[in-house]
Motif scaffolding. Structure first.
Motif, short mmCIF file in Angstrom:
data_model
loop_
_atom_site.label_atom_id
_atom_site.label_comp_id
_atom_site.label_asym_id
_atom_site.label_seq_id
_atom_site.Cartn_x
_atom_site.Cartn_y
_atom_site.Cartn_z
N GLU A 15 7.72 5.74 6.59
CA GLU A 15 7.44 6.19 5.23
C GLU A 15 8.73 6.63 4.55
O GLU A 15 9.58 7.29 5.15
CB GLU A 15 6.45 7.36 5.29
N ASN A 18 12.40 1.41 2.29
CA ASN A 18 12.06 0.29 1.42
C ASN A 18 11.56 -0.89 2.25
O ASN A 18 12.02 -1.11 3.37
CB ASN A 18 13.28 -0.17 0.62
N ALA A 19 10.63 -1.63 1.69
CA ALA A 19 10.08 -2.81 2.36
C ALA A 19 10.37 -4.03 1.53
O ALA A 19 10.11 -4.04 0.31
CB ALA A 19 8.57 -2.65 2.55
N ARG A 60 7.27 1.18 -8.44
CA ARG A 60 8.09 1.05 -7.23
C ARG A 60 8.25 -0.40 -6.76
O ARG A 60 8.81 -0.65 -5.71
CB ARG A 60 7.45 1.88 -6.11
N ILE A 76 9.30 -3.08 -2.19
CA ILE A 76 8.57 -1.84 -2.44
C ILE A 76 9.51 -0.70 -2.06
O ILE A 76 9.93 -0.58 -0.90
CB ILE A 76 7.28 -1.75 -1.62
N SER A 79 8.48 3.71 0.31
CA SER A 79 7.13 3.35 0.77
C SER A 79 6.31 4.59 1.13
O SER A 79 6.83 5.64 1.53
CB SER A 79 7.23 2.41 1.95
N ARG A 80 4.99 4.41 0.98
CA ARG A 80 4.03 5.46 1.30
C ARG A 80 3.01 4.91 2.28
O ARG A 80 2.81 3.69 2.36
CB ARG A 80 3.32 5.91 0.03
N ASP A 83 0.66 2.29 1.11
CA ASP A 83 1.14 0.93 0.88
C ASP A 83 0.79 0.00 2.05
O ASP A 83 1.02 -1.21 1.96
CB ASP A 83 2.66 0.92 0.68
N THR A 84 0.29 0.57 3.14
CA THR A 84 -0.11 -0.24 4.28
C THR A 84 -1.19 -1.24 3.84
O THR A 84 -2.25 -0.86 3.36
CB THR A 84 -0.65 0.63 5.42
N LEU A 109 2.08 -5.34 6.17
CA LEU A 109 3.00 -4.21 6.10
C LEU A 109 2.33 -2.96 6.65
O LEU A 109 1.22 -2.60 6.21
CB LEU A 109 3.43 -3.98 4.64
N ILE A 111 3.09 1.07 7.21
CA ILE A 111 3.96 2.20 6.91
C ILE A 111 3.64 3.32 7.90
O ILE A 111 2.53 3.86 7.91
CB ILE A 111 3.79 2.70 5.47
#
Lengths: 113, 114
Positions: A15, A18-19, A60, A76, A79-80, A83-84, A109, A111
């Motif tokens: 978390e 960046n992704a 974001r 992204i 990330s949070r 965002d998964t 993804l 997180i």
């Protein structure tokens, strides 16, 4: 590769990091879109970039498009956990009247909190 | 916020049976779509529908499939004689008129053919 192939297929980050996900496509396009799919749910539109645009921002999210390489990336930032999800690029063939979207296999993804 | 609704959320059927998957698109949308997603695979376009007729269909959408808009709100996908390989998640989508083609998806119907 097939139309709308994303890589990596899976991405796990902490978390706050960046992704970045990438997508390649084969045919000429009018635009390219990114969608998110939470587990067991439908796809939700995130952002669209036109074929004459190179970069676009939304909150974001940052999307780039390189039509010479037939590729796009989705970034992204910060990330949070929420965002998964799986992220898909989708393109619409620019020739003829076709308007069905062609999706890639997606990037899953995760997180980590 | 308006949304595309699909029913049922899960449909179990025997091979060879007919199934009808139902969708209520967003009310002011004019273009309607069906997609499917076999487990672990990509979302695949099946058919698009506009002005009460099919505007485009993929190779997957063979004679076993049909679509209908029986009234002003529902949009259905019928599979006449289901096969095991029809087991998938089926998504309905809709959009307004315009060049951008941003589609709004329902939550899907999981079809299990036994």
């Amino acid at each position: 590769s097939q139309q709308g192939e994303e890589d990596p297929q899976a991405l796990s980050i902490q978390e706050g990091e960046n992704a970045t996900m990438n997508c390649s496509y084969k045919t000429s396009i009018n635009n390219l879109q990114w969608y998110r799919q939470n587990s067991g749910r439908g796809l939700v539109h995130l952002i669209l970039i036109r074929s004459n645009e190179r970069e676009k921002h939304s909150g974001r999210l940052r999307v780039t498009l390189d039509t010479s390489k037939k590729s796009s990336s989705l970034l992204i930032t910060a990330s949070r956990a929420a965002d998964t999800a799986s992220y898909f690029c989708a393109s619409m063939y620019s020739g003829g009247g076709a308007d069905g979207l062609t999706f890639g296999k997606g990037t899953h993804l995760i997180i980590q909190p | 916020e308006p949304e595309v609704t699909q029913t049922p959320s899960h449909q179990v059927t025997q091979m060879g049976q007919e199934v009808i998957l139902r969708c209520v698109p967003i009310s002011n949308h004019l273009y309607f779509y069906w997609y499917r997603q076999i487990l672990g695979q990509k979302v695949e376009f099946l058919v698009s529908f506009y002005n009460n007729e099919i505007s485009e269909k993929s190779e997957i959408f063979d004679d076993q499939f049909s679509v209908e808009r029986p009234d002003g709100s529902n949009f259905t996908l019928k599979i006449r004689s289901t096969k095991l390989e029809d087991s998938a998640m089926y998504f309905c989508a809709s959009r307004v008129r315009g060049p951008q083609n941003i589609q709004y998806f329902g939550a899907g119907t999981r079809l299990s053919v036994l």
